[in-house]
Each structure stands twice: as C-alpha cells, then as structure tokens.
Design an enzyme around this catalytic site. Structure first.
Site, PDB file in Angstrom:
ATOM      1  CE  LYS A 156      -3.564  -2.720  -0.014  1.00 47.59           C
ATOM      2  NZ  LYS A 156      -4.392  -3.245   1.043  1.00 47.59           N
TER       3      LYS A 156
HETATM    4  C1  LIG Z   1      -5.316  -4.224   1.638  1.00 53.57           C
HETATM    5  C2  LIG Z   1      -6.762  -4.068   1.699  1.00 53.57           C
HETATM    6  C3  LIG Z   1      -7.497  -4.107   2.910  1.00 53.57           C
HETATM    7  C4  LIG Z   1      -6.921  -4.341   4.269  1.00 53.57           C
HETATM    8  O1  LIG Z   1      -5.862  -5.161   4.287  1.00 53.57           O
HETATM    9  P1  LIG Z   1      -4.904  -5.517   5.493  1.00 53.57           P
HETATM   10  O2  LIG Z   1      -3.963  -6.455   4.819  1.00 53.57           O
HETATM   11  O3  LIG Z   1      -5.710  -6.153   6.552  1.00 53.57           O
HETATM   12  O4  LIG Z   1      -4.213  -4.279   5.991  1.00 53.57           O
HETATM   13  C5  LIG Z   1      -8.852  -3.858   2.856  1.00 53.57           C
HETATM   14  N1  LIG Z   1      -9.478  -3.597   1.703  1.00 53.57           N
HETATM   15  C6  LIG Z   1      -8.812  -3.549   0.530  1.00 53.57           C
HETATM   16  C7  LIG Z   1      -9.567  -3.195  -0.719  1.00 53.57           C
HETATM   17  C8  LIG Z   1      -7.449  -3.806   0.483  1.00 53.57           C
HETATM   18  O5  LIG Z   1      -6.809  -3.775  -0.693  1.00 53.57           O
END
Ligand SMILES: *Cc1c(COP(=O)(O)O)cnc(C)c1O
Length: 359
Positions: free
Chosen positions: A174
């Site tokens: 991210k």
């Molecule tokens: C990455 C992601 C999350 C949350 O992910 P974690 O790995 O728990 O931090 C939630 N929604 C979307 C659309 C994502 O891409």
C-alpha cells in the site's frame, strides 16, 4: 521476479524504528499518537485511530457504526475480501454492487436504496464519486486501502466529506507501510471513542473507583498497533506525496508506452481528482495466457480481484450474470508492477514482455 507492489523503506525509516525500540513503549504509545496526528493532518479528518491492520480497521468501523444482525451492507463486487468480511464479522449481510466499466469502481447509481450501510472501495486508488450516490445510506464507510494520497474536489480521501469513517491499510504494497497496520479516520468524536475502545478490549477506565479500576463496557479485541510500527508509519507518511508522485509518473509512462496496443489502459481521473495509483490494472485479451507468459518471464503480474460473488464464502444467492460489468472487466484484468522504486529498466522489461504477448 518484479513484484506487482513493493514497499520503499530507507535508512531514515530504519532509524525511526530503532529509536522507538530503545524507548519506553513498545506497544501502543506516544509514537502511535504521533502517527494518528500525522494521518489526521494529511487527510484533513478530525480524528485518526490506528489499528494493527486494515482488516481490523474495517471490523472496528463496522462495529463502531453499530452494524449487526439484520443489517445489509453493500460493497463493490470487485474488491478484496476484507471489504465484505467486516459486515460478516458483526453478523450483518454483505451485498454486492456491480462496477462501472469506465472507473472499475462500484456504480453509485446501483447501490440499493434499502441498504443499511455502504463500504465504498476506491479501487486501484481512483476515488469513487460519492456525490453521485442517489441515496446516502444511513452508514457510509470508505475502504481507502488503495487511496491514501488521492484527492477529490471535496478534498483529500480520508477527510470523510461524504462518509462517517474512512479506513486505510499500511500493508507493504500500500501507499505507506508499517509492516502490518491500518487506521480509521472520522470527524465524529463519538465514533473515534468507540473505535479506540474496540481496539483495546472494550475497556473504559473509571479512576473514581480507584486508580486501578477499569471496566469492560463492550466486547473489544486487542487490535493495537505497536509503537515500533507507528514510528515506521510516521516516517513513511512524511514521504507520501513523493511516493504518490512517483507512482503517477510510472503510470503515465505505462499509458504513453502502451497507447495504441491491444492493452486497454486503466481509468484515469477527471479534472479536480487525483489518483493514488495503488494499482495499474490493464485489461488484456487472453488474460490467462498473458498472465502465465509474464509470470514465466519473471514479471509478477496479479489479478485484482476474483469478484467476491465467486468465492464460496460469499456466493450464496448470486450468479456471475448478476454482475455483467464486473464479469466483463474481470475477464481481462491484469495488474502490472507499480511501486515508487520501480526502475526504468524494470518498467521497460514489463512493457516489452507485454507487447510481445499482446502486441
Ligand atoms: C489491503 C486491503 C485491505 C486491508 O488489508 P490488510 O492487509 O488487513 O491491511 C482492505 N481492503 C482492501 C480493498 C485492500 O486492498
């Protein structure tokens, strides 16, 4: 293998973690407060509450919103499982909204008027235009896991201009990372208080009964972020605009070099909007063959996502034909490598390999 996404961690990030490691707090402490203040500042929200991952942040948001049994929660058909799992965690029923081909986001005109909540996902980092919702559901949560650094005409994603809460993820692929981590932003002090309580076992301190005294007022979890991670997050967040600019430059280079090929380019933002470019999702003919060929060439392409109604845990009552736009997009989707430190050479390899397969 060139991955589809990757963190950028520099010496100053390492130094920030080492400094936190020598401090008095290893679990949630002053560095977490610092990260929350920085995130509130970057997004323009009044409050930010950090969590140990983005999925926990969504679970907390669904709980703080009071969602539960008997409630229906809409989300995009084209998203990661966590966007819908947060509804199931609290006993609510998820329901899926077909996307628009032009944005790959959920189609705001298709959100049923009867839903109790919407989890609006800003797919790939392009914000959903929430001003186009025909009906504002009673609860509106943005899943901005892809969209930290994105901008709308109403300000930065995360300022909750149209929503009750907005959730983020700090997973390594991210925009900024804490290893695992996440956060919720909100402008409501009551919601912020519920989010903080849920993160810490549901505990409320009652010192008037004695300095030691606390009570568990509602069921919570241990969803705290460590201070080591928070120190990393604050150091990373200071570089957000540089990261987003580098992603955007790479996306532009892909757009330029792939124009005129059979590769269908990703949606681009309208004037007044800024894309966070978490993903660079193209559409290609014969996706399976192209995926295998690129993987064999050491290019870690991915598919975001297998639509939620195709997973055993979510598919009850749905048929793929209920989601024609999602099906059409899914047939060709392929995320090309995109991250701030992607080199010219690596991007050149990706483009050439793709041209060779698709032309
Ligand atoms: C990455 C992601 C999350 C949350 O992910 P974690 O790995 O728990 O931090 C939630 N929604 C979307 C659309 C994502 O891409």
């Amino acid at each position: 293998m060139i991955p589809y996404g990757r963190q950028s961690v520099d010496d100053d990030d390492v130094a920030a973690v080492l400094q936190a490691l020598k401090g008095d707090w290893l679990t949630q402490g002053p560095h977490t407060e610092e990260l929350e203040a920085a995130l509130a500042d970057v997004t323009g929200a009044r409050f930010a509450v950090a969590f140990n991952n983005g999925t926990a942040a969504l679970h907390a948001a669904a709980t703080a919103a009071g969602l539960g049994r008997g409630d229906t929660v809409a989300t995009s058909a084209l998203t990661f499982s966590a966007s819908a799992a947060c509804a199931v965690y609290v006993g609510a029923q998820p329901t899926f909204v077909d996307i628009e081909g032009e944005t790959l986001n959920l189609d705001p005109s298709r959100v049923p008027a009867t839903v109790d909540a919407l989890v609006a996902v800003h797919y790939a980092g392009l914000p959903v235009d929430l001003s186009r919702l025909a009906h504002r559901p009673p609860i509106l949560i943005e899943d901005a896991a892809h969209a930290l650094g994105a901008l709308t005409p109403d300000g930065p994603v995360g300022n909750c201009a149209h929503s009750d809460m907005c959730t983020f993820s700090f997973h390594p692929v991210k925009a900024v990372t804490t290893g695992e981590g996440g956060a919720v932003t909100t402008n409501s002090s009551a919601l912020a208080e519920r989010l903080r309580r849920f993160r810490n076992h549901g505990i409320v301190r009652k010192p008037h009964h004695g300095g030691w005294h606390y009570e568990v007022e509602s069921l919570g979890f241990n969803y705290r972020l460590t201070d080591l991670q928070a120190a990393l997050g604050t150091s990373q967040l200071a570089k957000l605009s540089r990261f987003v600019a580098r992603r955007a430059a790479r996306a532009e280079a892909y757009n330029r070099r792939l124009a005129g090929t059979q590769v269908e380019l990703p949606p681009t933002p309208s004037a007044g909007w800024r894309h966070a470019w978490h993903l660079y999702p193209v559409r290609v003919p014969e996706r399976r063959r192209v995926y295998d060929a690129l993987r064999a060439a050491g290019i870690g392409v991915q598919v975001h996502y297998v639509p939620l109604y195709r997973h055993p845990v979510y598919r009850q009552g749905y048929r793929p034909s209920d989601f024609p736009e999602t099906e059409r997009a899914y047939a060709g989707l392929l995320s090309l490598p995109l991250f701030p430190d992607l080199t010219d050479d690596e991007q050149d390899r990706v483009v050439k390999a793709l041209e060779q397969e698709v032309g």
